[in-house]
Scaffold this active site. Sequence first.
Site, short mmCIF file in Angstrom:
data_model
loop_
_atom_site.label_atom_id
_atom_site.label_comp_id
_atom_site.label_asym_id
_atom_site.label_seq_id
_atom_site.Cartn_x
_atom_site.Cartn_y
_atom_site.Cartn_z
N ASP A 252 30.23 1.49 -35.78
CA ASP A 252 28.84 1.79 -36.14
C ASP A 252 28.62 1.50 -37.62
O ASP A 252 28.98 2.31 -38.49
CB ASP A 252 28.58 3.28 -35.82
CG ASP A 252 27.14 3.68 -36.04
OD1 ASP A 252 26.43 3.01 -36.81
OD2 ASP A 252 26.72 4.68 -35.43
N HIS B 96 27.91 -20.05 -53.82
CA HIS B 96 27.06 -19.59 -52.74
C HIS B 96 26.19 -20.72 -52.22
O HIS B 96 26.05 -20.90 -51.02
CB HIS B 96 26.18 -18.48 -53.30
CG HIS B 96 25.77 -17.47 -52.28
ND1 HIS B 96 24.63 -17.60 -51.55
CD2 HIS B 96 26.36 -16.33 -51.88
CE1 HIS B 96 24.54 -16.57 -50.73
NE2 HIS B 96 25.57 -15.78 -50.91
N GLU C 166 26.30 -14.24 -43.30
CA GLU C 166 26.12 -14.68 -44.69
C GLU C 166 27.22 -15.63 -45.12
O GLU C 166 28.41 -15.27 -45.10
CB GLU C 166 26.09 -13.46 -45.63
CG GLU C 166 25.74 -13.87 -47.05
CD GLU C 166 25.48 -12.70 -48.00
OE1 GLU C 166 25.34 -11.56 -47.53
OE2 GLU C 166 25.43 -12.96 -49.21
P1 NAD Z 1 33.26 8.69 -27.78
O1 NAD Z 1 32.68 9.99 -27.37
O2 NAD Z 1 32.99 7.50 -26.95
O3 NAD Z 1 34.85 8.84 -27.94
C1 NAD Z 1 35.42 9.94 -28.53
C2 NAD Z 1 36.25 10.71 -27.52
O4 NAD Z 1 37.38 9.96 -27.10
C3 NAD Z 1 36.86 11.97 -28.12
O5 NAD Z 1 35.91 13.00 -28.10
C4 NAD Z 1 38.07 12.22 -27.22
O6 NAD Z 1 37.69 13.01 -26.11
C5 NAD Z 1 38.44 10.83 -26.71
N1 NAD Z 1 39.70 10.31 -27.27
C6 NAD Z 1 40.64 9.61 -26.58
N2 NAD Z 1 41.65 9.25 -27.37
C7 NAD Z 1 41.39 9.71 -28.61
C8 NAD Z 1 42.07 9.64 -29.86
N3 NAD Z 1 43.23 9.02 -30.01
N4 NAD Z 1 41.48 10.20 -30.95
C9 NAD Z 1 40.28 10.81 -30.82
N5 NAD Z 1 39.60 10.92 -29.67
C10 NAD Z 1 40.15 10.38 -28.54
O7 NAD Z 1 32.83 8.27 -29.25
P2 NAD Z 1 32.69 9.02 -30.63
O8 NAD Z 1 33.67 8.42 -31.56
O9 NAD Z 1 32.68 10.51 -30.48
O10 NAD Z 1 31.21 8.59 -31.06
C11 NAD Z 1 30.95 7.32 -31.59
C12 NAD Z 1 29.62 6.81 -31.11
O11 NAD Z 1 28.58 7.72 -31.45
C13 NAD Z 1 29.26 5.50 -31.75
O12 NAD Z 1 28.84 4.60 -30.74
C14 NAD Z 1 28.07 5.86 -32.64
O13 NAD Z 1 27.23 4.75 -32.81
C15 NAD Z 1 27.44 6.98 -31.89
N6 NAD Z 1 26.54 7.91 -32.59
C16 NAD Z 1 26.47 7.97 -33.96
C17 NAD Z 1 25.62 8.90 -34.59
C18 NAD Z 1 25.60 8.98 -36.09
O14 NAD Z 1 26.43 8.38 -36.74
N7 NAD Z 1 24.66 9.73 -36.68
C19 NAD Z 1 24.86 9.78 -33.78
C20 NAD Z 1 24.98 9.71 -32.39
C21 NAD Z 1 25.83 8.80 -31.80
#
Ligand code: NAD
Length: 423
Positions: free
Chosen positions: A277, A375, A83
């Site tokens: 996301d 705009h 945009e």
């Molecule tokens: P992920 O599982 O890829 O990463 C999270 C993991 O990273 C943690 O569980 C931990 O084991 C590790 N980790 C390493 N260093 C860390 C730190 N400093 N802090 C925290 N964790 C650390 O991703 P996620 O964040 O659990 O999930 C995000 C994804 O899920 C996005 O791609 C999203 O689009 C998707 N998703 C979203 C929904 C929703 O919003 N309803 C539903 C399903 C999936």
Amino acid sequence: MTKSSIISGFYKLSPKERLSIIKDLAGLTDEEVRFLENTGSLPMDVADHMVENVIGVMPEPLGIGVNFQINGKDYLIPMATEEPSVIAAASYAAKMVRDGGGFHTSSTAPIMIGQIQVVNIAHAGYAKTQVLDSKSEILKKANEQDPVLNSFGGGAKDLDARVIETSLGEMLIVHLYVDCRDAMGANAVNTMAEAVSPMIERITGGRVYLRIISNLAVKRMAKAWCTVPKEAVGGEAIVDGVACASAFASADPYRAATHNKGAMNGIIAVVLATGNDHRAIEAGGHAYAAFNGAYTTFSKWTKNKNGDLEGEIELPMAVGLIGGAVKTHPIARIAMKILGVKSANEFAEILAAVGLAQNLAALRALSSEGIQRGHMSLHARNIAITAGAKDELIDRVAERMVRERKVRVDRAKEILDELSKKL
Ligand code: NAD
């Protein structure tokens, strides 16, 4: 970054000149610069591993919001958006806010809610007590799933349960509260919710269906506020106009939707640029705006006793520095480096400040000259390109259309024909 985010005349430079400045300020490597210069720089094999049925990539322009000062620190804000005027407006508003001392922010701990839906229970109230009595056992099971998250101080910290009335009768909804540290946390929370479900079925004697994160992340809030001197905003009449626009939006859902969309213009551009996301942020923000039963705004503006403008925004902000596409997408990694944040909390607070800036720019324009002038001059360039204009003819065709107040493809073609004959 410690250097100033004020870059005089940034918008007048070529993309190459701008990139060279950002390279110095953000300490980008030559390879990172090459990635940014190569506008098709999401390699096919990376894209193919990110989602299904890949046939190509869909690039968006990536720009930098300048002038941002948040909690006394300067930030360059990477923004990906299709945009026109969003990045210019955010930078303009950040400059006004800077005159009043910049943005101030705060946030809660990064707690996400995992929901477990239990049905077919004889006495939902009793089942609730049984779940609450088994809290430590359930949390222990949840925490066995993610030792990495635990090692960073995160993990399942608490739980609660609610009995809700539905069209199919009473249901018990268990909420698992998970500290996700620097992750957005959906995968982490969903894994925990699935792992504890057999235990919850055993405890309640019921049947579990859904086990999934809630995007209404009311325990993971980010807040930003600022004071804008009336001189910076263009005088007390504009302060009154912005305050009046804000009161209108808080009272009227039709206006509130557009008011909030304006703030999301900035927030989502940064969320997209960093590979986070954006659906989660949109869903959480709008659900929060309707949390008390009637849809309203998540930001508001008022006039203070000095006649200056005061603004604040507060909304759920489930974003991460790791996980999802944040580390796999090469441009997202570079965008994060430019932003230079150290924690998901700092990132969430910056997003709130960007939303507030974007909101201010829109309300200021709407309550003074109207949004179309600024705009349309940017939009006119898109129309000129659609009509076939190239290079310097894009600006010449666009300028003529804006002057004539006829920003249409048919007029762009006529002007283009006329100018091309003269070349
Ligand atoms: P992920 O599982 O890829 O990463 C999270 C993991 O990273 C943690 O569980 C931990 O084991 C590790 N980790 C390493 N260093 C860390 C730190 N400093 N802090 C925290 N964790 C650390 O991703 P996620 O964040 O659990 O999930 C995000 C994804 O899920 C996005 O791609 C999203 O689009 C998707 N998703 C979203 C929904 C929703 O919003 N309803 C539903 C399903 C999936």
